[in-house]
Design a protein around this motif. Structure first.
Motif, mmCIF file in Angstrom:
data_model
loop_
_atom_site.group_PDB
_atom_site.id
_atom_site.type_symbol
_atom_site.label_atom_id
_atom_site.label_comp_id
_atom_site.label_asym_id
_atom_site.label_seq_id
_atom_site.Cartn_x
_atom_site.Cartn_y
_atom_site.Cartn_z
ATOM 1 N N MET A 44 0.810 -1.204 0.000
ATOM 2 C CA MET A 44 0.000 0.000 0.000
ATOM 3 C C MET A 44 0.847 1.258 0.000
ATOM 4 N N ILE A 45 2.157 1.117 0.236
ATOM 5 C CA ILE A 45 3.081 2.231 0.009
ATOM 6 C C ILE A 45 3.709 1.948 -1.349
ATOM 7 N N GLN B 97 6.639 -1.615 -4.964
ATOM 8 C CA GLN B 97 7.297 -1.850 -6.254
ATOM 9 C C GLN B 97 8.712 -2.377 -6.065
ATOM 10 N N ALA B 98 9.441 -1.795 -5.130
ATOM 11 C CA ALA B 98 10.813 -2.242 -4.872
ATOM 12 C C ALA B 98 10.829 -3.666 -4.332
ATOM 13 N N ALA C 12 -10.819 -4.154 -0.349
ATOM 14 C CA ALA C 12 -10.226 -3.533 -1.532
ATOM 15 C C ALA C 12 -9.078 -4.393 -2.044
ATOM 16 N N PRO C 13 -9.067 -4.730 -3.325
ATOM 17 C CA PRO C 13 -7.911 -5.454 -3.895
ATOM 18 C C PRO C 13 -6.735 -4.486 -4.011
ATOM 19 N N ILE C 14 -6.006 -4.368 -2.924
ATOM 20 C CA ILE C 14 -5.102 -3.233 -2.742
ATOM 21 C C ILE C 14 -3.626 -3.624 -2.695
ATOM 22 N N ILE C 15 -3.351 -4.922 -2.569
ATOM 23 C CA ILE C 15 -1.957 -5.381 -2.501
ATOM 24 C C ILE C 15 -1.521 -5.859 -3.881
ATOM 25 N N GLU C 16 -0.593 -5.136 -4.488
ATOM 26 C CA GLU C 16 -0.093 -5.505 -5.816
ATOM 27 C C GLU C 16 0.864 -6.694 -5.689
ATOM 28 N N ALA D 283 -4.285 -8.664 -4.294
ATOM 29 C CA ALA D 283 -4.798 -9.404 -3.138
ATOM 30 C C ALA D 283 -5.544 -8.450 -2.211
ATOM 31 N N ILE D 284 -6.494 -9.020 -1.476
ATOM 32 C CA ILE D 284 -7.162 -8.269 -0.417
ATOM 33 C C ILE D 284 -6.456 -8.554 0.899
#
Length: 397
Positions: free
Chosen positions: A1-2, A7-8, A335-339, A345-346
């Motif tokens: 969520m950050i 991404q890193a 919310a499907p918020i974890i990339e 993922a929720i």
């Protein structure tokens, strides 16, 4: 969520590191997890951290009400009430779904709460191994209130063992070696020195309890209770002879079993906050909502997601014979918020409190998280997916 941290992390992730992470937990605890552990922790931005803490403290304020025990007397089934209840639970956990608020930003919504211990020892084993095997930014923390590893384990030791000898304190469970959470029992024994004991191993003499420790009959003075008594009753015919824990015994409880019911789904209709979905006891429901599809039905005395009805219909409500044992709760949309590399993922976040005797308020100390790509959250619902399962959070303050 950050986003930058996510991404890193995803870019640096390797299956080798994940294998080493799993092996590191097994080596440290002495046994491998019996449930799926996610490939990633959850990185919680400062704004969401603030909302989570605010929601928790609003709930704590209700638990601190002078009439809280009176309001929750009906929460404890008569046949499951245990004598000698104390003034407050020593452990409390609060579960939130991560959702999108009206402004589109991440927001917590209460799912459940319990006056009961959770995976207190294992969660630090997990968090430590995430840090060891993956790059976790130093400014993110899995603890609250300025704790570090040593202070956290010291607090657990004081809370669970106190002034007793470790041999006089046991972690009590039903068939602990068969529980999916047994890695936490092993970690608790390693770091605190108390043994996991099955209820069938207890020996009663008058109103005192004993167990065999290193070949010697040893007095049990304090029980770190991990038994869910509702489950105990369902299994008791297969257990064989065992001590009746519902009698007046000369033993201290950490946490006293009655708090499992007082602070539970039963409490939710008493809570009001922007971060708490509206709930009613079914038998006190003023009117059946026209949009039932936006609600869930939850049995008060069933746990680990058992018996929850998600797609509620009028027929479901009509079929319930004991409405006083159910709540109707506004449905929370995760919310499907974890990339992740293979889809979003929720996420659910458990905030973990410790409440020492004599303290005015419980203390927020640690956390637990669970990731899913399906309808249900829980380590039992994700056996075929990846980047899902048990996890923990690292918070930005």
């Amino acid at each position: 969520m950050i986003p930058s941290v996510r991404q890193a992390y995803n870019k640096r992730f390797t299956e080798t590191a994940y294998h080493d992470f799993l092996q590191g937990m097994a080596d440290e605890a002495g046994v491998a997890p019996a449930f799926r552990v996610a490939e990633t922790p959850v990185f919680v931005p400062a704004a969401l951290t603030t909302k989570l803490v605010q929601a928790c403290e609003e709930i704590v304020n209700v638990v601190l009400r002078p009439d809280f025990k009176q309001l929750t007397e009906a929460a404890i089934p008569h046949h499951l009430r245990v004598p000698n209840e104390n003034d407050h639970p020593h452990f409390m956990v609060i579960d939130f779904a991560v959702t999108h608020g009206n402004d589109g930003e991440p927001e917590p919504q209460l799912i459940e709460l319990q006056g009961f211990p959770t995976m207190n020892a294992f969660q630090q084993v997990m968090a430590g191994n995430y840090r060891k095997h993956f790059h976790i930014p130093e400014q993110l923390n899995n603890y609250f209130n300025g704790l570090d590893d040593q202070q956290y384990y010291d607090l657990l030791r004081e809370m669970i063992i106190g002034d007793h000898k470790p041999s006089s304190v046991i972690l009590l469970e039903v068939k602990p070696q068969e529980q999916k959470t047994r890695i936490d029992f092993y970690a608790t024994e390693k770091y605190l020195g108390i043994k996991p004991v099955c209820i069938t191993e207890l020996i009663q003499e008058d109103n005192r309890l004993f167990y065999m420790c290193d070949g010697e009959k040893t007095r049990v003075k304090r029980i770190y209770n991990r038994i869910i008594f509702d489950d105990l009753l369902r299994q008791q015919e297969q257990l064989g002879p065992h001590v009746n824990l519902f009698q007046d015994l000369e033993v201290e409880w950490i946490t006293h079993p009655n708090w499992f019911y007082r602070i539970s789904k039963f409490t939710m209709p008493l809570l009001h906050s922007d971060y708490i979905p509206k709930s009613w006891y079914l038998h006190q429901l003023p009117v059946i909502p026209a949009d039932l599809e936006n609600y869930v039905l939850k049995p008060l005395f069933s746990f680990a997601g058992q018996g929850v009805k998600i797609d509620v219909t009028q027929a479901d409500i009509d079929a319930i014979q004991d409405p006083e044992n159910w709540i109707l709760q506004r449905r929370v949309t995760y919310a499907p918020i974890i990339e992740t590399p293979n889809g979003k993922a929720i996420c659910e976040i458990r905030m973990m409190y410790i409440w020492p005797d004599g303290a005015a308020r419980p203390m927020l100390v640690h956390n637990l998280s669970r990731l899913s790509k399906g309808k249900m959250i829980g380590v039992g619902f994700n056996s075929s997916d990846t980047w899902v399962g048990g996890s923990c959070c690292f918070f930005e303050y």
